[in-house]
Design a protein around this motif. Structure first.
Motif, PDB file in Angstrom:
ATOM      1  N   ALA A   1      62.702 -57.077 -19.165  1.00 39.39           N
ATOM      2  CA  ALA A   1      61.815 -57.088 -20.218  1.00 39.39           C
ATOM      3  C   ALA A   1      61.443 -58.312 -20.836  1.00 39.39           C
ATOM      4  N   LEU A   2      62.528 -59.370 -20.733  1.00 39.84           N
ATOM      5  CA  LEU A   2      62.270 -60.707 -21.400  1.00 39.84           C
ATOM      6  C   LEU A   2      61.156 -61.339 -20.826  1.00 39.84           C
ATOM      7  N   ASN A   3      61.375 -61.077 -19.170  1.00 37.46           N
ATOM      8  CA  ASN A   3      60.254 -61.799 -18.541  1.00 37.46           C
ATOM      9  C   ASN A   3      59.069 -61.143 -18.840  1.00 37.46           C
ATOM     10  N   ASP A   4      58.765 -59.777 -18.848  1.00 38.21           N
ATOM     11  CA  ASP A   4      57.357 -59.240 -19.196  1.00 38.21           C
ATOM     12  C   ASP A   4      56.957 -59.446 -20.823  1.00 38.21           C
ATOM     13  N   GLY A   5      58.044 -59.551 -21.640  1.00 42.49           N
ATOM     14  CA  GLY A   5      57.823 -59.771 -23.139  1.00 42.49           C
ATOM     15  C   GLY A   5      57.450 -58.432 -23.632  1.00 42.49           C
ATOM     16  N   VAL A   6      57.368 -57.299 -22.911  1.00 42.51           N
ATOM     17  CA  VAL A   6      56.830 -56.060 -23.493  1.00 42.51           C
ATOM     18  C   VAL A   6      57.487 -55.063 -22.760  1.00 42.51           C
ATOM     19  N   VAL A   7      57.832 -53.985 -23.458  1.00 42.65           N
ATOM     20  CA  VAL A   7      58.398 -52.815 -22.838  1.00 42.65           C
ATOM     21  C   VAL A   7      57.428 -51.477 -22.660  1.00 42.65           C
ATOM     22  N   THR A   8      56.772 -50.955 -21.973  1.00 48.23           N
ATOM     23  CA  THR A   8      56.077 -49.666 -22.197  1.00 48.23           C
ATOM     24  C   THR A   8      57.004 -48.579 -22.077  1.00 48.23           C
ATOM     25  N   THR A   9      56.813 -47.612 -22.769  1.00 51.56           N
ATOM     26  CA  THR A   9      57.577 -46.394 -22.763  1.00 51.56           C
ATOM     27  C   THR A   9      56.554 -45.266 -22.533  1.00 51.56           C
ATOM     28  N   ASN A  10      56.973 -44.207 -22.170  1.00 55.03           N
ATOM     29  CA  ASN A  10      56.266 -43.103 -21.881  1.00 55.03           C
ATOM     30  C   ASN A  10      55.751 -42.282 -23.000  1.00 55.03           C
ATOM     31  N   GLU A  11      56.365 -42.335 -24.146  1.00 56.30           N
ATOM     32  CA  GLU A  11      56.253 -41.533 -25.417  1.00 56.30           C
ATOM     33  C   GLU A  11      54.576 -41.590 -25.607  1.00 56.30           C
ATOM     34  N   LYS A  12      54.028 -40.307 -25.818  1.00 59.57           N
ATOM     35  CA  LYS A  12      52.713 -39.926 -26.265  1.00 59.57           C
ATOM     36  C   LYS A  12      52.847 -39.466 -27.502  1.00 59.57           C
ATOM     37  N   GLU A  13      51.498 -40.024 -28.220  1.00 63.37           N
ATOM     38  CA  GLU A  13      51.156 -39.329 -29.480  1.00 63.37           C
ATOM     39  C   GLU A  13      50.400 -37.961 -29.564  1.00 63.37           C
ATOM     40  N   LYS A  14      51.157 -36.931 -29.855  1.00 63.63           N
ATOM     41  CA  LYS A  14      50.227 -35.768 -29.570  1.00 63.63           C
ATOM     42  C   LYS A  14      49.486 -35.372 -30.923  1.00 63.63           C
ATOM     43  N   ALA A  15      48.573 -36.430 -31.428  1.00 59.70           N
ATOM     44  CA  ALA A  15      47.975 -36.302 -32.619  1.00 59.70           C
ATOM     45  C   ALA A  15      47.026 -35.185 -32.508  1.00 59.70           C
ATOM     46  N   LYS A  16      47.190 -34.159 -33.485  1.00 60.98           N
ATOM     47  CA  LYS A  16      45.977 -33.147 -33.609  1.00 60.98           C
ATOM     48  C   LYS A  16      45.307 -33.200 -34.791  1.00 60.98           C
ATOM     49  N   PHE A  17      43.951 -33.689 -34.808  1.00 59.59           N
ATOM     50  CA  PHE A  17      43.303 -33.987 -36.051  1.00 59.59           C
ATOM     51  C   PHE A  17      42.791 -32.753 -36.602  1.00 59.59           C
ATOM     52  N   SER A  18      43.438 -32.222 -37.406  1.00 57.08           N
ATOM     53  CA  SER A  18      42.782 -31.024 -38.100  1.00 57.08           C
ATOM     54  C   SER A  18      42.619 -31.319 -39.625  1.00 57.08           C
ATOM     55  N   PHE A  19      41.107 -31.296 -39.907  1.00 59.96           N
ATOM     56  CA  PHE A  19      40.717 -31.680 -41.352  1.00 59.96           C
ATOM     57  C   PHE A  19      41.160 -30.678 -42.431  1.00 59.96           C
ATOM     58  N   ASP A  20      41.458 -31.108 -43.447  1.00 52.15           N
ATOM     59  CA  ASP A  20      42.162 -30.227 -44.610  1.00 52.15           C
ATOM     60  C   ASP A  20      41.110 -30.324 -45.583  1.00 52.15           C
ATOM     61  N   LYS A  21      40.364 -29.131 -45.860  1.00 48.24           N
ATOM     62  CA  LYS A  21      39.312 -29.285 -46.619  1.00 48.24           C
ATOM     63  C   LYS A  21      39.657 -29.054 -48.133  1.00 48.24           C
ATOM     64  N   LYS A  22      40.844 -28.700 -48.418  1.00 48.75           N
ATOM     65  CA  LYS A  22      41.403 -28.004 -49.704  1.00 48.75           C
ATOM     66  C   LYS A  22      40.939 -29.382 -50.519  1.00 48.75           C
ATOM     67  N   LEU A  23      41.304 -30.655 -50.210  1.00 47.86           N
ATOM     68  CA  LEU A  23      41.547 -31.771 -51.364  1.00 47.86           C
ATOM     69  C   LEU A  23      39.899 -32.079 -51.567  1.00 47.86           C
ATOM     70  N   LEU A  24      38.882 -31.587 -50.784  1.00 47.97           N
ATOM     71  CA  LEU A  24      37.795 -32.159 -51.210  1.00 47.97           C
ATOM     72  C   LEU A  24      37.155 -31.753 -52.546  1.00 47.97           C
ATOM     73  N   ASN A  25      37.701 -30.745 -53.339  1.00 46.34           N
ATOM     74  CA  ASN A  25      37.014 -30.596 -54.651  1.00 46.34           C
ATOM     75  C   ASN A  25      37.768 -31.690 -55.445  1.00 46.34           C
ATOM     76  N   SER A  26      38.496 -32.315 -55.268  1.00 48.17           N
ATOM     77  CA  SER A  26      39.019 -33.374 -55.879  1.00 48.17           C
ATOM     78  C   SER A  26      37.860 -34.447 -56.191  1.00 48.17           C
ATOM     79  N   LEU A  27      36.989 -34.715 -55.093  1.00 49.17           N
ATOM     80  CA  LEU A  27      36.172 -35.671 -55.226  1.00 49.17           C
ATOM     81  C   LEU A  27      35.182 -35.452 -55.988  1.00 49.17           C
ATOM     82  N   SER A  28      34.749 -36.681 -56.743  1.00 49.17           N
ATOM     83  CA  SER A  28      33.910 -36.619 -57.956  1.00 49.17           C
ATOM     84  C   SER A  28      32.371 -36.188 -57.430  1.00 49.17           C
ATOM     85  N   THR A  29      31.732 -35.298 -58.040  1.00 47.08           N
ATOM     86  CA  THR A  29      30.336 -34.856 -57.168  1.00 47.08           C
ATOM     87  C   THR A  29      29.181 -35.455 -57.858  1.00 47.08           C
ATOM     88  N   SER A  30      29.246 -36.744 -58.900  1.00 46.40           N
ATOM     89  CA  SER A  30      28.182 -37.399 -59.254  1.00 46.40           C
ATOM     90  C   SER A  30      28.414 -38.695 -59.320  1.00 46.40           C
TER      91      SER A  30
END
Lengths: 456, 387, 1028
Positions: C558-587
């Motif tokens: 690890a020291l020789n390479d300076g970096v250790v890669t792991t096999n962890e994966k990000e399982k990001a599911k991007f689901s947009f939450d529309k509720k908060l949108l009415n907080s946006l100012s409309t003018s």
């Protein structure tokens, strides 16, 4: 130097006797100098020491003490160099070319002009050395055998300079000294006090005015004149190559050699007149160095001044005609850019004012001509300044454009060089005959045998 | 100067150019030839009067000038095109147009200098400050406004009275006898002089030493001989041990230097496998390193015949079955780790080289007990090489 | 006959006045003596005596002899070899260490080049997942911080009089430990963001040991707003990593993602991948809408001037427009926002917006809109929405995401802390390598609050504004002297190892804490933290990696390479939450009055490295300014305020007037003022002190808009001026008579993508004009350069003008720091510079950057004019400089059309800050392979000839030919976008050759006919042309 018009001068009733000539010319050496002389000397030499102080400072801390920068790598140093080399040219021209042209009037001023050549070259030679980053290595420019087999680059115009200027100095020194030998002999034989005698004896090499010597002497003099004539033309040509051989717009121009030579003679004559006007007054030599002499020189100034003016026009024209954008830009920028003030100073001093010499009145009036020649000196210095700085500060890449601001040290050294020059002139006037005695004697009435061999 | 009583010449003074010309002609016609005329300035027609040929100075200038010019041109060719070739701005080594200015200048220079030297030394024979004429009133006069002539005693037809009367007849203002000066002498060993010599010697040597070895190394002089950077093995005043070279921090691993895992284990259970393919170059290097590091004890052919003839315990032969059976990794381990009397070589020999040595040892072992099959191989090679 | 003579004399006697002298002869006694011994000849050369000449000759000879006898040579000093040579070191060859840079929250992987155990250069770690062998200017320059003479060399304690005296570690530790023991209240530990899991654990342990401890984390610039907005929209913690290389259209709103927003190295690399002329089909197009010219703006194809507070309106009106075009069922009404009115109000060209809309529609899903981190939350949300509706979220990198070990504290937390401090509840504050006094807003009153705290302790490398306010100052290690690890993203860890043992009496900051934790049962040792780190990995991290090899070998690997890669994966599911949108100012909101933007400096970042001369002297990419920051405003604004460059203006953002010099920036939006951070350090060291102006006076502890943008500021002309030194003349950034001169002279050649697609050779024609080929006196040198010939190609499509390469060059070639006043005199020494050319109109300037270095011309004008042949050509085509031969006539510099030669006007090392660079420790930074030039010597780029020599040496060792691609110049190595290519021109089938003979290739100033070996690949702008 201080002028004194009150002092009444020796008047010759008839053609001067040879003895009288001797007495008059060697008066400065026989009599003790006046207080005025010492004041003048003190002034010039203090300027000189100021200059040396600045040079010492530069030597210790580096060229950073000057105004130069990465874009404008040459500033005052080279400007002064070219200026002084130019000044030098008049002397050789008078002593050599006019000699070959059998111009009798030259005899009166030749010695003095030659002396000025020597001193001007000394001033000039100073600058290439002190302007280098490591002056102690200046010897690298000279080809000397070394274990590394390193030789100078004979292709570089700067190396041509080394040869040209050193040759010029050597030759004019020898030429000058050759002329001085018989006069030293005269002084030797006049000398009363022991030290003087010793010195003059040393320098006169035991000259005996022997006719067997005169024969070779005259021949040699002719030969030297013959050598010096092409030399003087070549020297400033080579100096101009420093610029003409570069690729920088504003430098890279074939007109430079003739233009520089003309300019050199121009400035040189101006400087000679400047000094003569003062000297002939101070040492009462009005009837040896007459108004006619000065007028003749003013005519030459007028001529060369016009030539320089022509060169200015041509430069501008060619840069337009060439169709090279950079060249055109430089030409325009010179006249209307940051350095317009310098450019127009140059033009007015070098082209406009000398035109007054068309009028005989101006040519023959001491104060007027004095003003004009002073202006010419200023103008010629600025000419070199414009060529160097204004070309460099706006070159190919706009990203590296900049402005040049001289430092105090720059001015100190410039002033110092004038101090050095005039100090040498002053010392010269007191230690050597400012007029070639033996030459003058040779041309006074009745000095030469009449044609019938005097058979009566 | 003090005079001896040896007559040098008889001299006469004339007061007009015409007279002196006449006098010169007369003297010449009388047949004198060791005579000379002294005039304050060159007189036209005097050369003719004295019967002198025209001057030869010009030739000196011509020849020396031409020589100088051609020499410098040759010199420039030799320096830039022959002695040390440099590519400068894409120009040819002998760039003639660029050499012309210097050629011209040197022509003039040599011409002028040679003329001057020739003139003074050869033609005039100057400096000659103890010439008898000097310090005579005769000299003092002719240097101002009178014209003098003198005939020396060397002239075969020299006769004082005759000459004096001749001069008078020619209307000399005056005649004059000029005597040789006395020779002045210094003794070689006079104390003052010797002291002076010593003073000069010490003075010069001292100043030279100071100049070359002290003065030239103080600011601002800089020859870039001593630079602020640290080259290998240089000393540094910053560190306590005055070493500019530092040892890496323990536990760190430099790229490609993963510590050898079996360091210090006498006989490890597992070893590395040989990563190298024995190419010719590799074996060549292996041989070189083997002969450098291993052969002193194990012998040039690894037969255990030490080259140290007994000053150090012989290493064993490497042709024993035990060692032949060793895996490459094991050999590598032994080189790296050392064994019994054998020290570890991991610091002297790089990893790659160690493997190369292992491969070379294999070659030696193979060569030592070759099989017939190898002969066939060799034959094959020789034939292929033959073609 | 004697008588006769006498008679004669008698006669003569009658003769008048002459010959008086002759009687003396008679009376002379010598005369009589001589009479007696007749005719005794004395020859001239009588050797019983010695004539004057001989005498003089002797003197001369003795002098000469003596002189010659006294020449002597100088002692070269002694040799200090290793006693026991370490295996990894071989004299004269570099050793490399993989490590991690922790100067900012990116924690890039670095590769440290050491020589004989001394680090001399920092590059990116090629094996590192993110940095891929590149590292930013600050990271590279940090090598200089290691050898900074102004570093703290011992722990210090404050005396009664408030002076600092040096003390020992033991006494300092004891003293502070007593304080810790007497736990009467809270302990506050203030730190920058922690990227190291082990450090995190350490702090937790510290908390365990001293339960009253609270950790406060801050970063002057951070992504908190963007992340918050993202969390609201998508629920996950971090804004995702963006695949810039896959985008066809990039719309950047006030986001300087190439300059300082996010990991600029990675962004630049990915962005440049999308701007590859070899892959002209997917040549991306960059729209930038920003208030002031930024590095990203410089590289934009289209640039809109929008005030930051209007960005929301801009986004909304875009949505509206898109909605109008093809109905994307928007959850909120955007009808109040009209693009037309927006364009009118901010005079933006209609057709420009048309292009934008078209592109967004045509490249749905292949375009990305990116809002700057300094923008308000609702703008961020609006942008997320825009991307969502355009289906751009597949440009979000779903496999990887950021990770943080420490939550950043909000300004309110710090406000609370300050009030706590004032109320005296806090008895000890530990500044854990942080400088809040300088970084936190002035009006927060942190500085005064410190007075109320019992004991203030600062762990820092060099004295800073905070350390002078503390009772104890612990001098800590530089990162190159420290152990550590870092985890900033899923998928890999990176490791940090020391490359040299501490130069001074300093300790690693973690070790100091550790020491306080275990003070009673264990004393400090060098290894302390090293073992702690290893234990942490062994127990916590190593198991999770379930690797097969046993730990120590894994660790070494690890020291020789300076970096250790792991096999962890990000399982990001991007689901947009529309509720908060009415907080946006409309003018839309109105915005008039001045807006002040505080921006992270490209060169100094947040000012931690202000004492670093290389960075201070690194030209700011906008206007090439050095050594200072300034208020950057538009020409209009300048007119309104009636100020010109270098005049001072005073700004009031609600807490007092602060004065700044201004510099006019073409393309700046009116009524906005942008000021860089990182300057105005009052305590740090000789170099950094008194450079520029601090921005903490502008910042506020309750920001109205965002922490970095202040609307409705009061701005007025102040009296006095302050010179801003720029590397290029200021007028070059304006409209000048010389406008476009660089195009006309053939310095820059540019085209558009469409032209290129239509006819790839279109430039070759254009180039002809303006250039006249001059006939040559000399024959072509055929026999030259038929072996290897070195050349460089610079792809101006990829060069973003970040000037990372300049620092690399400085470090590699021992380039000195010259200081502000010398820069002002235009005596810069950098061998490599990035020229900036502004063209077009003042309001919409077109900016071009061009790296300018020695072009190594075949027919080099500089060589012809050097009188001593100090600069000549090598047979492999390099224009080399022989320093020792150089006399310094500077003729070469005059004759160089590219003005790349640099002259040492002084011994700058001595001249700058009275010999700062002459300090013993400073010398360690120099590259041993490059000579340190003295004053009066000309120098310049030689394509890193020392590296070429390395290749030659190894070629000889391995008896093979020289391979061009084996040599990498320093600038090439450091270029984040790989714009610089280097290699052998004569290797016809190499990758480099492709660029050397590229269709778009051209030489700068081709008309001068110097035959350069540097080829520029003409820049293509991806703009619309009429027909397309």
């Amino acid at each position: 130097m201080s002028l004194d018009y009150s002092k009444d001068m020796v008047q010759f009733t008839k053609e001067p006797k040879l003895v009288e000539l001797d007495n008059l010319i060697s008066k400065p050496m026989d009599t003790n100098p006046s207080r005025k002389y010492f004041i003048a000397l003190a002034f010039t030499s203090s300027l000189m020491f100021l200059g040396f102080l600045c040079i010492g400072y530069t030597f210790y801390f580096g060229i950073g003490a000057w105004g130069n920068n990465q874009t404008i790598a040459w500033g005052f140093g080279i400007t002064n160099f070219v200026f002084w080399v130019g000044i030098a040219h008049a002397g050789t021209l008078i002593s050599a070319i006019l000699y070959l042209l059998r111009q009798r009037w030259r005899n009166a001023i030749a010695r003095f002009a030659e002396a000025m050549t020597i001193f001007a070259v000394i001033c000039a030679g100073l600058f290439p050395i002190i302007h280098t980053g490591r002056p102690w290595l200046a010897g690298y420019l000279i080809p000397y055998p070394n274990s590394m087999n390193l030789w100078p680059n004979f292709i570089s115009p700067l190396d041509w300079d080394v040869f040209a200027v050193s040759t010029y100095f050597t030759v004019s020194l020898l030429f000058w000294y050759l002329g001085l030998v018989p006069d030293f002999a005269i002084l030797r034989d006049r000398a009363k006090d022991r030290i003087k005698k010793l010195i003059y004896t040393f320098f006169s090499l035991g000259w005996r005015h022997s006719n067997r010597h005169w024969r070779d002497y005259e021949k040699a003099y002719m030969v030297f004149a013959g050598l010096a004539t092409p030399l003087v033309l070549s020297v400033h040509t080579v100096v101009s190559f420093d610029f003409a051989a570069a690729i920088l717009p504003g430098w890279h121009s074939t007109i430079f050699p003739p233009y520089f030579v003309a300019g050199a003679i121009f400035s040189g004559f101006a400087m000679v007149v400047t000094a003569l006007v003062v000297m002939r007054k101070v040492f009462d030599m009005e009837n040896i160095i007459t108004l006619n002499h000065l007028e003749k020189m003013n005519k030459i100034i007028l001529l060369t001044g016009s030539m320089v003016g022509y060169a200015y026009l041509m430069e501008a024209f060619i840069s337009w005609y060439s169709g090279v954008p950079t060249e055109q830009y430089v030409a325009v920028n010179r006249a209307f850019g940051n350095y317009a003030w310098a450019y127009w100073t140059t033009v007015s001093c070098n082209v406009f004012f000398p035109q007054f010499f068309w009028f005989k009145k101006v040519r023959r009036s001491i104060p007027l001509m004095f003003i004009v020649v002073l202006l010419v000196n200023v103008g010629m210095w600025f000419e070199r300044y414009v060529i160097i700085v204004s070309s460099l500060h706006r070159d190919f890449l706009p990203s590296s454009w900049t402005y040049f601001t001289p430092s105090v040290i720059d001015f100190g050294i410039l002033i110092g060089s004038f101090g050095l020059f005039f100090t040498l002139v002053l010392i010269f006037t007191r230690t050597m005959p400012v007029i070639a005695m033996s030459e003058i004697k040779g041309i006074v009435e009745g000095a030469q045998p009449s044609h019938d061999g005097g058979a009566h | 100067m003090a005079r001896s009583n040896n007559l040098h010449s008889v001299a006469a003074i004339f007061d007009t150019p015409n007279k002196i010309i006449k006098a010169a002609e007369k003297v010449r016609d009388e047949g004198y030839n060791k005579f000379d005329v002294n005039t304050p300035y060159p007189l036209h027609g005097m050369d003719k009067a004295m019967g002198l040929s025209s001057s030869k100075v010009g030739f000196v200038t011509l020849f020396c000038g031409l020589f100088g010019g051609s020499f410098i041109l040759l010199f420039m060719w030799w320096t830039l095109a022959k002695n040390y070739q440099l590519f400068i701005g894409g120009k040819p080594f002998f760039a003639l147009p660029a050499f012309i200015p210097i050629t011209f200048e040197i022509t003039v220079l040599i011409g002028a200098v040679s003329t001057f030297i020739a003139l003074i030394a050869v033609f005039f024979k100057l400096p000659f400050n103890n010439h008898p004429l000097h310090d005579t009133d005769y000299m003092k006069t002719v240097s101002v406004d009178k014209y003098g002539i003198y005939i020396t005693t060397e002239d075969p037809k020299f006769d004082k009275e005759k000459i004096i009367s001749l001069f008078k007849s020619l209307g000399a203002v005056s005649t004059d006898l000029i005597y040789l000066p006395k020779q002045e002498k210094f003794s070689m060993f006079n104390l003052k002089f010797v002291l002076f010599l010593i003073f000069v010697a010490v003075g010069t040597s001292g100043s030279t030493y100071l100049l070359l070895n002290k003065l030239m190394y103080i600011t601002p002089f800089d020859w870039m001989e001593f630079q602020e950077k640290y080259t290998p093995q240089e000393t540094s005043l910053f560190f306590g041990d005055r070493r500019s070279m530092r040892t890496p921090v323990d536990g760190t691993v430099a790229k490609g230097f993963i510590p050898y895992p079996y360091k210090g284990i006498a006989n490890p259970t597992e070893v590395l496998s040989n990563p190298t393919i024995p190419t010719e170059d590799l074996l060549k290097m292996g041989k070189k390193k083997y002969l450098t590091f291993c052969s002193p004890c194990h012998g040039n052919f690894a037969e255990g015949d030490s080259r140290l003839n007994g000053q150090f315990p012989n290493g064993p032969t490497l042709h024993s079955d035990k060692i032949i059976k060793y895996s490459d990794g094991m050999l590598y381990h032994i080189i790296t780790n050392g064994q019994n009397a054998m020290p570890a070589y991991d610091l002297q020999i790089t990893r790659h080289e160690r493997w190369a040595i292992v491969d070379y040892i294999r070659v030696l072992q193979r060569a030592k007990n070759a099989k017939n099959s190898d002969l066939v191989e060799i034959k094959k090679e020789s034939t292929t090489n033959g073609q | 006959m004697v008588e006769n003579i006498d008679n004669k004399n008698m006669e003569l006697e009658r003769d008048p006045n002459y010959w008086q002298g002759f009687f003396s002869i008679q009376k002379d006694p010598e005369f009589d003596k001589a009479k007696r011994n007749e005719e005794k000849k004395i020859s001239d050369n009588d050797n019983s005596g010695l004539s004057r000449r001989k005498f003089l000759a002797l003197v001369g000879a003795s002098a000469a002899l003596a002189g010659v006898g006294c020449a002597d040579y100088r002692d070269k000093g002694e040799i200090m070899p290793y006693n026991k040579m370490p295996e990894e070191i071989s004299l004269g060859n570099p050793t490399f260490y993989a490590s991690t840079c922790n100067l900012c929250s990116n924690s890039c992987g670095i590769l440290v080049r050491t020589r004989e155990g001394r680090p001399i250069k920092i590059d990116g770690n090629p094996e590192h997942t993110v940095s891929k062998g590149k590292i930013c200017a600050r990271g590279q320059a940090s090598i200089l911080d290691l050898y900074d003479p102004d570093r703290l060399q011992n722990p210090l304690r404050k005396t009664k009089e408030g002076k600092f005296i040096k003390t020992t570690w033991d006494s300092a530790n004891k003293e502070f430990f007593k304080v810790l023991e007497s736990a009467q209240g809270q302990i506050a530990v203030i730190t920058h963001q922690i990227n190291s899991p082990t450090t995190k654990k350490l702090l937790d342990d510290f908390k365990k040991k001293y339960p009253t401890t609270k950790i406060y984390t801050y970063e002057l610039f951070n992504d908190s707003i963007r992340n918050k907005a993202w969390k609201k929209c998508y629920g996950t913690d971090f804004y995702p990593i963006i695949k810039w290389n896959e985008a066809k259209v990039i719309v950047s709103l006030e986001a300087d993602f190439l300059g300082n927003d996010g990991n600029k190295i990675e962004n630049a690399r990915l962005f440049a991948e999308g701007r590859d002329v070899e892959n002209i089909k997917n040549f991306s197009r960059l729209y930038v809408a920003e208030a002031n010219m930024s590095l990203t703006g410089i590289n934009a194809d289209y640039r809109l001037k929008v005030k930051p507070e209007l960005q929301y309106e801009f986004v909304m009106s875009l949505l509206n427009e898109l909605n109008r075009r093809d109905n994307l069922e928007l959850p909120i009404s955007v009808s109040n926002f009209s693009l037309k009115t927006f364009a009118k109000n901010n005079n933006i060209k209609e057709d420009l917006l048309k292009h934008l809309i078209n592109d967004l529609i045509t490249y749905k899903g292949k375009s990305i809109v990116f809002a700057g981190r300094s923008l308000a939350e609702e703008t961020q949300i609006a942008v997320n929405l825009l991307n969502e509706v355009l289906g751009n979220n597949n440009l979000y990198n779903s496999s990887e995401s950021f990770i943080s070990n420490s939550e950043l504290n909000s300004l309110d937390d710090f406000n609370k802390l300050v009030s706590e401090m004032n109320s005296g509840n806090i008895f000890a504050v530990i500044h854990f390598d942080s400088n809040p006094v300088y970084h936190l807003p002035e009006n927060m009153g942190y500085k005064n609050a410190l007075k109320k705290v019992g004991t203030v302790v600062t762990l820092t490398e060099s004295a800073n504004e905070t350390s002078v306010k503390s009772n104890l100052v612990f001098a800590i290690n530089h990162q190159l002297e420290s152990w550590g690890d870092a985890k900033t993203r899923t998928g890999f860890y990176s490791l940090q190892q020391p490359v040299i043992s501490p130069l001074f009496n300093t300790r690693q900051k973690e070790a100091v804490l550790l020491n306080w934790i275990k003070v009673e049962n264990e004393n400090y040792t060098e290894k302390m933290y090293h073992s702690y780190l290893m234990d942490n990995w062994k127990t916590n991290i190593y198991p999770s990696l379930n690797s097969k090899i046993e730990f120590t070998r894994f660790w070494y690997g690890a020291l020789n390479d300076g970096v250790v890669t792991t096999n962890e994966k990000e399982k990001a599911k991007f689901s947009f939450d529309k509720k908060l949108l009415n907080s946006l100012s409309t003018s839309p909101k109105k915005s008039d009055g001045y807006t002040v933007i505080v921006k992270e400096s490209y060169v100094l970042g947040d000012g931690r490295q202000a004492n670093n001369g290389w960075l201070q002297e690194l030209p700011n990419p906008m206007i090439q300014s050095v050594w200072d920051n300034y208020a950057s405003i538009s020409i209009e604004t300048a007119k309104n305020l009636s100020v010109k460059n270098n005049d001072k203006i005073s700004i009031d953002t609600g807490n007092g007037k602060k004065e700044y010099p201004i510099f006019i920036q073409p393309g700046a939006t009116n009524n906005t003022i942008t000021i860089d951070s990182g300057y105005g350090r009052t305590t740090i060291g000789k170099v950094g002190e008194g450079t520029g102006f601090s921005i903490s006076g502008l910042m506020s502890n309750q920001p109205k808009f965002t922490p970095w943008i202040f609307t409705d500021a009061k701005v007025s002309k102040a009296n006095g001026t302050y010179t801003i030194v720029t590397d290029q003349e200021a007028h070059l950034f304006e409209k000048t008579p010389s406008e476009n001169i660089f195009a006309q002279r053939g310095i820059l050649v540019e085209g558009t993508v469409n032209e290129y697609k239509k006819y790839p050779y279109f430039l070759k024609e254009e180039k002809g004009k303006g250039n006249h080929k001059s006939p040559e006196i000399y024959p072509e040198q055929k026999e030259l350069y038929n072996g290897v010939k070195w050349g460089m190609a610079i792809d101006l499509n990829k060069c973003i003008g970040c000037s990372e390469c300049i620092v690399a060059c400085n470090a590699e070639n021992n380039v000195p720091i010259v200081g502000k006043e010398q820069m002002e005199k235009d005596r810069r020494m950098q061998w490599l510079r990035i020229d900036k050319y502004y063209s077009g109109s003042y309001d919409e300037p077109i900016v071009s950057s061009q790296p300018m270095l020695c072009q190594q011309c075949d027919d080099a004008p500089c060589e012809n004019v050097c009188p001593v042949a100090a600069t000549t050509h090598t047979s492999d085509g390099l224009n080399q400089m022989v320093y020792n031969r150089c006399v310094g006539t500077r003729y070469c510099a005059n004759n160089c059309p590219y003005k790349v030669r640099r002259f040492n006007y002084f011994d700058f090392r001595d001249h700058f800050k009275d010999g700062y660079q002459k300090e013993e420790v400073f010398d360690l930074v120099y590259n041993p392979e490059v000579s340190v030039r003295s004053r009066g010597v000309m120098e310049k780029c030689t394509f890193c000839i020392q590296r070429i020599m390395e290749e030659k040496a190894s070629a000889i060792r391995e008896n093979r030919g020289i391979i061009g691609s084996n040599v990498k110049t320093a600038c090439q190595e450091s270029c984040p976008t790989n714009a610089i290519k280097f290699g052998d021109i004569n290797a016809k089938d190499s990758v480099f050759a492709k660029y050397r003979n590229h269709k778009l290739g051209y030489y700068a100033l081709e008309g001068v006919n110097t035959k350069p070996n540097v080829t520029y690949i003409a820049k293509l702008r991806n703009t619309h042309t009429e027909e397309s």
